[in-house]
Write an enzyme that holds these catalytic residues in place. Sequence first.
Site, short mmCIF file in Angstrom:
data_model
loop_
_atom_site.label_atom_id
_atom_site.label_comp_id
_atom_site.label_asym_id
_atom_site.label_seq_id
_atom_site.Cartn_x
_atom_site.Cartn_y
_atom_site.Cartn_z
N CYS A 1 8.63 4.26 -4.00
CA CYS A 1 8.67 3.76 -5.08
C CYS A 1 8.90 4.50 -6.25
O CYS A 1 9.66 5.34 -6.47
CB CYS A 1 7.86 2.51 -5.35
SG CYS A 1 8.36 1.44 -6.44
N HIS B 1 8.24 -0.62 0.14
CA HIS B 1 6.73 -0.20 0.37
C HIS B 1 6.31 -0.44 1.71
O HIS B 1 5.83 -1.30 2.01
CB HIS B 1 5.84 -1.08 -0.54
CG HIS B 1 5.81 -0.58 -2.15
ND1 HIS B 1 4.98 0.30 -2.56
CD2 HIS B 1 6.63 -1.07 -3.13
CE1 HIS B 1 5.20 0.55 -4.04
NE2 HIS B 1 6.35 -0.41 -4.16
N GLU C 1 3.58 0.64 3.15
CA GLU C 1 2.25 0.75 3.00
C GLU C 1 1.72 -0.77 2.70
O GLU C 1 0.72 -1.08 2.96
CB GLU C 1 1.63 1.72 2.02
CG GLU C 1 1.49 1.25 0.66
CD GLU C 1 2.98 1.71 0.01
OE1 GLU C 1 3.94 1.82 0.66
OE2 GLU C 1 2.94 1.34 -1.09
#
Lengths: 230, 83
Positions: A86, A203, A205
């Site tokens: 990002c 994302h 994560e």
Amino acid sequence: MKFGVVIFPGSNCDHDMIHVLRNIMHQEVVELWHKDTDLQGCDMIILPGGFSYGDYLRSGAIARFSPIMEHVIRFSEKGGYVFGVCNGFQILCEAGMLPGALLHNDHHKFNCKNVFIKAENNTTLITSGVDTSKALKIPVAHGEGRYFADAEVLAQMNANGQILFRYCNENGAVDAASNPNGALENIAGVCNAGKNVFGMMPHPERAADAVLGNEDGRLLFESILAMVKA
Amino acid sequence: MKFTADINIMPLKALLDPQGKAVSGSMSNIGLPQISNVRIGKHITLELEAATEEEAKGMVDTACRKLLANMIMESFEFTVAKA
């Protein structure tokens, strides 16, 4: 593997990344402040998501000149692994470590939702363990995610296998309706020609811990560990 | 010598400018449907110390290329004047 997560003023996905690497993937992780000049012998440097310097001027434009970046650039030039998610992706593009740029979403709204992406190939560090026929559900959260590169650069990237991910629908079809931001050719993630610098808008994560009900992003971290340990 | 610079940075013409497009659309709301193709960029002013105007222009050009504009998505133009 030893990971270094760089924290810029305005980073806000740093601890999500640290949590996944440390507590889910059980790897050594150090926090690196953007003014640090020592990468502490890390095997991979991660630039996390967020709003470094409040996205002033352009997303990533000011962070790109933080003192640590000179060392991250040198590290990558020697073949070191660098991964930006990002805002981290935006910083890598601003630094010229990845080709192209991230423009304002075509609809000018902030995107915060789950999207589907498909790995273009499984020959890169990040995608080695990913089934290229399967759509991965990964969240995005960005206002400037419209990937752009000029036609010549894009052709080279396609020819060199530098496209990591494209936005697709649930069934893996890459179509205009699945493109959340107007990105050129539905591009969600790319790597450099040397295949050691990686960037993506979604994302992983945020989709790697079982308690969150979606572990598709974990495949990317498993890919990294499998390739580096092999 | 002290100089001032006025810099205009615009999104490249070939690229969609969603902000400009949204503003274009609202022109009819204020009764001016004749206005179209609004494009929105940035105007930056700054002060600098340089021995000559040429040197000042060189510094502003470097600042634009390295930081103030991203040549992949934007173009810039500027004027320099004695402060």
